[in-house]
Motif scaffolding. Structure first.
Motif, mmCIF file in Angstrom:
data_model
loop_
_atom_site.group_PDB
_atom_site.id
_atom_site.type_symbol
_atom_site.label_atom_id
_atom_site.label_comp_id
_atom_site.label_asym_id
_atom_site.label_seq_id
_atom_site.Cartn_x
_atom_site.Cartn_y
_atom_site.Cartn_z
ATOM 1 N N ASP A 164 0.837 -1.207 0.000
ATOM 2 C CA ASP A 164 0.000 0.000 0.000
ATOM 3 C C ASP A 164 0.869 1.252 0.000
ATOM 4 O O ASP A 164 0.616 2.207 -0.753
ATOM 5 C CB ASP A 164 -0.913 0.015 1.230
ATOM 6 N N ASP A 165 1.909 1.257 0.867
ATOM 7 C CA ASP A 165 2.766 2.443 0.965
ATOM 8 C C ASP A 165 3.509 2.723 -0.338
ATOM 9 O O ASP A 165 3.745 3.881 -0.687
ATOM 10 C CB ASP A 165 3.772 2.273 2.108
ATOM 11 N N LEU B 47 3.099 6.223 -2.108
ATOM 12 C CA LEU B 47 4.270 7.052 -2.402
ATOM 13 C C LEU B 47 4.238 7.522 -3.850
ATOM 14 O O LEU B 47 4.575 8.673 -4.154
ATOM 15 C CB LEU B 47 5.548 6.268 -2.105
ATOM 16 N N ARG B 48 3.806 6.643 -4.734
ATOM 17 C CA ARG B 48 3.689 7.006 -6.145
ATOM 18 C C ARG B 48 2.657 8.138 -6.325
ATOM 19 O O ARG B 48 2.882 9.088 -7.062
ATOM 20 C CB ARG B 48 3.277 5.768 -6.952
ATOM 21 N N GLU B 49 1.530 8.020 -5.600
ATOM 22 C CA GLU B 49 0.488 9.063 -5.660
ATOM 23 C C GLU B 49 1.028 10.400 -5.151
ATOM 24 O O GLU B 49 0.789 11.453 -5.745
ATOM 25 C CB GLU B 49 -0.722 8.651 -4.808
ATOM 26 N N ILE B 50 1.762 10.361 -4.044
ATOM 27 C CA ILE B 50 2.308 11.592 -3.460
ATOM 28 C C ILE B 50 3.319 12.231 -4.399
ATOM 29 O O ILE B 50 3.352 13.459 -4.561
ATOM 30 C CB ILE B 50 2.946 11.292 -2.079
ATOM 31 N N VAL C 109 2.829 16.116 -5.840
ATOM 32 C CA VAL C 109 3.756 17.227 -5.619
ATOM 33 C C VAL C 109 3.989 18.030 -6.900
ATOM 34 O O VAL C 109 4.246 19.236 -6.849
ATOM 35 C CB VAL C 109 5.089 16.680 -5.053
ATOM 36 N N LYS C 110 3.857 17.376 -8.045
ATOM 37 C CA LYS C 110 4.117 18.056 -9.323
ATOM 38 C C LYS C 110 2.956 18.955 -9.751
ATOM 39 O O LYS C 110 3.114 19.796 -10.634
ATOM 40 C CB LYS C 110 4.399 17.023 -10.413
ATOM 41 N N THR C 111 1.773 18.774 -9.120
ATOM 42 C CA THR C 111 0.596 19.542 -9.566
ATOM 43 C C THR C 111 0.032 20.464 -8.496
ATOM 44 O O THR C 111 -0.697 21.404 -8.806
ATOM 45 C CB THR C 111 -0.529 18.589 -10.015
ATOM 46 N N THR C 112 0.347 20.207 -7.225
ATOM 47 C CA THR C 112 -0.259 20.987 -6.147
ATOM 48 C C THR C 112 0.449 22.327 -5.964
ATOM 49 O O THR C 112 1.655 22.443 -6.191
ATOM 50 C CB THR C 112 -0.215 20.215 -4.810
ATOM 51 N N LEU D 296 -5.093 15.433 -1.084
ATOM 52 C CA LEU D 296 -4.828 14.143 -1.731
ATOM 53 C C LEU D 296 -5.657 13.055 -1.036
ATOM 54 O O LEU D 296 -5.163 12.307 -0.203
ATOM 55 C CB LEU D 296 -3.330 13.809 -1.665
ATOM 56 N N SER D 297 -6.929 12.990 -1.393
ATOM 57 C CA SER D 297 -7.846 12.079 -0.701
ATOM 58 C C SER D 297 -7.543 10.605 -0.985
ATOM 59 O O SER D 297 -7.955 9.728 -0.234
ATOM 60 C CB SER D 297 -9.291 12.390 -1.100
ATOM 61 N N ARG D 298 -6.807 10.335 -2.072
ATOM 62 C CA ARG D 298 -6.520 8.935 -2.424
ATOM 63 C C ARG D 298 -5.525 8.284 -1.464
ATOM 64 O O ARG D 298 -5.397 7.066 -1.439
ATOM 65 C CB ARG D 298 -5.993 8.846 -3.862
ATOM 66 N N VAL D 299 -4.819 9.104 -0.696
ATOM 67 C CA VAL D 299 -3.892 8.561 0.311
ATOM 68 C C VAL D 299 -4.474 8.869 1.692
ATOM 69 O O VAL D 299 -4.609 10.044 2.057
ATOM 70 C CB VAL D 299 -2.486 9.183 0.178
#
Length: 631
Positions: A99-100, A104-107, A111-114, A122-125
Motif C-alpha cells: 500500500d505504501d 508514495l507514487r500518488e504523493i 507534488v508536481k501539480t499541487t 490528496l484524498s486517495r492517500v
C-alpha cells in the motif's frame, strides 16, 4: 452575539461567548471581525473545522459583505509534503507495505501539480497512512535554510501567505505548539494581530496543557535512530559501525518500555516503585544515547544532515536527563512528572498543574481582542470552571441559548433498573436497555462510549443481536475506518448504528433523519488513575475546595453537553438522547448534570420512547418528567 463581539473588537477586550447549537455563532464572530479589519487569527478545534471555515464559512461571509479581505490557511508542518524527505524516501525505497509503495507514487505525482502541498487535498492517500511520516518534516529534522528545496518549501510558502493575509485560519494545536515551540509561524503573526478568535474554545485547557508541558518519548528515539542509520550509511559509511550504534539505543528504548508489562500505563513518578526496573532502564537509555551522540559528534562535519542528527540526539538526551533530575523533582510543586506507556512506546511527561498563569502571560503585550466561543463553556450558565482554568478572571461572559424547541424536538431518556456503572455486567445491561430504543428508531443511532473497551463490547453485542433479531441496520465501529469515511457511510445509509468513543462526542454534524437516537453509556468522568487529574484534585483540596465538585463534575458536564449536542442539529430534527447511567437519577449531583443539558422533555419509560418515534403523542405534555421520578 455579533454586537458583543463587535464591541470587544472595538475596545480590544476579551469576551467569553457560549452560543447554543443553531445560533450561527460562526457568522456572529466572522461578520464583525471582517468588517472591523486589521489582522484576524481564527483558531478552531480540528483540521476538519479549519477546512470548513476556510473553504465554506469565510467565503460565504466575505461574499455577503463584499469585504475585500485576503484569507490564508495555516496548518502544522506535518500536513505539508517535504520535497527533501520525499526525495530521500523515493531514493532509499525502505517501505514495508505494498500500500505504501502505491501511496508514495500518488504523493510523488501530487507534488508536481499541487500549489499548497497540503495532504488534505490528496484524498486517495489516507491521512493515517504511515508513508506520510516519511515524506513530511518535523521540527527536529527540518533542514531550514540549509535545505536545497528551501525556496520551494510548502511550509515556508504557507507561512508567507499567512503573514500577508488579513485573516488566518489555524487550529488550537498549531497555536499552542507555536507559543511553546516557536515552530509553526503563528509567533510571527501574533504581533500584528488585533483580533484573536478561538472557536471550539472548550478544547483550549486540554490543548494548552499538552503544549505548555514537556514530553519525551521512545518514539522520538526510534525516529532519530532511523535517520541516524540512513544518514550515517549515506554520508559516513566508513565513520562508524552505524547498525551497531543504532541497535544499542533501540534495544535500550525497548527495554525502557518493557519495564511496564501492561499494555497501557499511566503512573506519576511517585507511584513507580523505587525497585522498578524502569529506573535502571532509563539510565541505560541515557548512556546509549550519550554514546550515539559522541559518534555523531565525530562525524558531524561529513554532512549537514549528520550534524542535525547530532543536535537532535543532544536535545533528546537533555530532556531525558532533565525529566527525573533531583533538582527538577524537588521543584515539581506546580507540575506533575508522570509516565504513559502504550503497546509499543513510552512517554515521559512534565505537565503543569494549571495553565492559567502561563496563558495569562501569553495574553500580555499590546492590547487586542480575545474572543472565546463554544456551545459548551458553562455549567448551568456558570463560567467559573472555564475562566479559572484559562486565567480569564473578571472577563465578560455571556450565553446565547439555542433557538431550537428542545422540549418538542427532543426527549431525554434514562432507563430504569440498570446496575451501577462499576458493575461487571454494566455494558451488557446498557446494550439490553438500548436495543428496544434502537429498534424503535429504525437504527439511525450513535452509541457513544467512554472507553474503547466499551466500544468493542457494545459492537460485539450489537452485531450478535442484530443477526439474531433479523435487524438490517449497518453496524459501523470506530477504528474500522477513518472518522470521515464512517460518517459518510452513516449519512448515506439512513439506518446505520455507529459505535464510537471520544472522537465522535464532538465536531460531528449529522442533520436530518439519519441520526435520531444518541445513546451515552456512562457519564464521562475522567479516569481516576489519571496522574494529572489526581494532582489537580490534591492541589484544589489543599486550598479547601472539593476536587470532585470543583473539577471532575464540571469537566464531565461540559463533555456530556458535547455528546448531547450531536442529536438536534436543525430546527426540523427530532430525536431521543438516552443516557444509560443511573447516577443521573440516584446521585445528589445528578440534578446539576441534567439541568445543564438542553431542556428536553424527560422520561424513564421505554414505552414513551417508542411512542415518541411513532409520533403518536406529544412528549412535551404526556411524557413523565425525570424530576418527579427522581424525587
Amino acid at each position: 452575539m455579533a454586537k458583543a463581539v463587535a464591541q470587544a473588537i472595538a475596545e480590544q477586550k476579551s469576551l467569553i461567548a457560549e452560543a447554543g447549537t443553531g445560533t450561527g455563532k460562526t457568522y456572529a464572530y466572522l461578520v464583525p471581525a471582517l468588517l472591523w479589519g486589521g489582522k484576524v487569527i481564527v483558531s478552531t478545534g480540528t483540521k476538519n473545522l479549519q477546512d470548513q471555515l476556510y473553504l465554506r464559512d469565510i467565503p460565504t461571509v466575505r461574499k455577503a459583505l463584499n469585504a475585500p479581505v485576503s484569507v490564508a490557511l495555516l496548518k502544522g508542518r506535518a500536513n505539508y509534503v517535504c520535497h527533501f524527505h520525499l526525495e530521500r524516501t523515493l531514493a532509499n525505497g525502505r517501505l514495508t507495505s505494498r500500500d505504501d509503495v502505491g501511496y508514495l507514487r500518488e504523493i510523488s505525482r501530487f507534488v508536481k501539480t499541487t500549489s499548497s502541498g497540503d495532504k488534505a487535498e490528496l484524498s486517495r492517500v489516507p491521512e493515517t497512512a504511515t508513508v506520510w511520516n516519511l515524506v513530511t518534516s518535523t521540527r527536529d529534522n527540518c533542514l531550514g535554510t540549509e535545505c536545497q528545496y528551501h525556496q520551494d518549501c510548502f511550509v515556508m510558502k504557507a507561512r508567507k501567505e499567512a503573514q500577508q493575509a488579513d485573516v488566518v485560519v489555524v487550529n488550537h494545536h498549531l497555536f499552542f505548539a507555536d507559543v511553546a515551540l516557536r515552530d509553526t509561524g503563528v509567533a510571527e503573526l501574533l504581533p500584528s494581530a488585533n483580533t484573536i478568535i478561538f472557536d471550539e474554545a472548550h478544547q483550549l485547557p486540554e490543548t494548552a496543557t499538552l503544549f505548555f508541558g514537556e514530553t519525551v518519548s521512545t518514539s522520538q528515539v526510534f525516529e532519530l535512530c532511523r535517520d541516524v542509520l540512513a544518514e550515517g550509511l549515506s554520508h559516513a559509511r566508513d565513520g562508524a559501525d552505524w547498525p551497531k550504534v543504532v541497535n544499542a539505543v533501540e534495544l535500550a528504548a525497548r527495554e525502557l518500555r518493557l519495564a511496564f508489562p501492561q499494555d497501557v500505563v499511566r503512573l506519576s513518578l511517585g507511584q513507580i516503585a523505587p525497585s522498578s526496573r524502569f529506573f535502571p532502564a532509563l539510565e541505560k537509555l541515557k548512556e546509549e544515547m550519550q554514546g550515539m551522540a559522541e559518534v555523531l559528534e565525530s562525524q558531524a562535519e561529513r554532512a549537514e544532515t549528520i550534524d542535525q542528527c547530532r543536535t537532535r540526539a543532544l536535545e533528546l538526551l537533555e530532556k531525558l536527563n532533565a525529566w527525573n533530575a533531583p533538582e527538577n523533582v524537588e521543584k515539581a510543586v506546580d507540575k506533575v512528572l508522570w509516565v504513559e506507556a502504550y503497546s509499543s512506546s513510552l512517554q515521559l511527561h512534565q505537565t503543569p498543574l494549571s495553565i492559567a498563569p502561563i496563558f495569562s502571560k501569553q495574553r500580555e503585550g499590546p492590547p487586542r481582542a480575545w474572543i472565546f466561543t463554544s456551545a459548551t463553556l458553562a455549567v448551568k450558565n456558570d463560567f467559573t470552571h472555564y475562566t479559572s482554568q484559562m486565567g480569564l478572571y473578571n472577563e465578560p461572559a455571556h450565553t446565547w441559548p439555542s433557538p431550537f424547541d428542545y422540549a418538542r424536538q427532543g426527549l431525554l431518556y434514562v432507563p430504569s433498573n440498570l446496575p451501577q456503572p462499576n458493575a461487571p455486567d454494566y455494558t451488557d445491561a446498557a446494550v439490553d436497555a438500548a436495543l428496544p430504543a434502537i429498534e424503535a428508531a429504525g437504527g439511525r443511532t450513535f452509541f457513544l462510549c467512554t472507553t474503547l473497551r466499551a466500544v468493542n463490547r457494545v459492537a460485539e453485542r450489537l452485531k450478535k443481536e442484530f443477526e439474531q433479531r433479523g435487524l438490517d441496520f449497518p453496524l459501523l465501529v470506530q477504528g474500522e475506518a477513518g472518522r470521515t469515511e464512517l460518517l459518510d457511510r452513516f449519512r448515506a445509509s439512513g439506518k446505520a448504528v455507529l459505535v464510537g468513543s471520544q472522537s465522535f462526542w464532538e465536531g460531528v454534524d449529522v442533520r436530518g433523519d439519519a441520526l435520531s437516537l444518541v445513546i451515552i453509556d456512562k457519564l464521562p468522568f475522567a479516569p481516576p488513575d489519571d496522574p494529572v487529574l489526581a494532582a489537580r484534585i490534591e492541589a484544589l483540596e489543599k486550598k479547601g475546595l472539593n476536587g470532585f465538585v470543583h473539577h471532575q463534575l464540571p469537566e464531565a458536564i461540559i463533555t456530556l453537553k458535547q455528546g448531547a449536542g450531536r442529536l438536534i442539529r436543525d430546527r426540523s430534527d427530532r430525536g431521543v438522547l438516552m443516557i444509560c447511567d443511573p447516577r443521573l437519577i440516584n446521585k445528589p449531583y445528578g440534578r446539576r448534570i441534567w439541568q445543564s443539558l438542553p431542556p428536553f422533555s424527560r422520561t424513564r419509560d421505554a414505552e414513551a420512547v417508542k411512542a415518541f418515534f411513532k409520533e403518536t403523542r406529544q412528549p412535551t405534555t404526556e411524557v413523565p418528567l425525570v424530576v418527579d421520578l427522581a424525587s
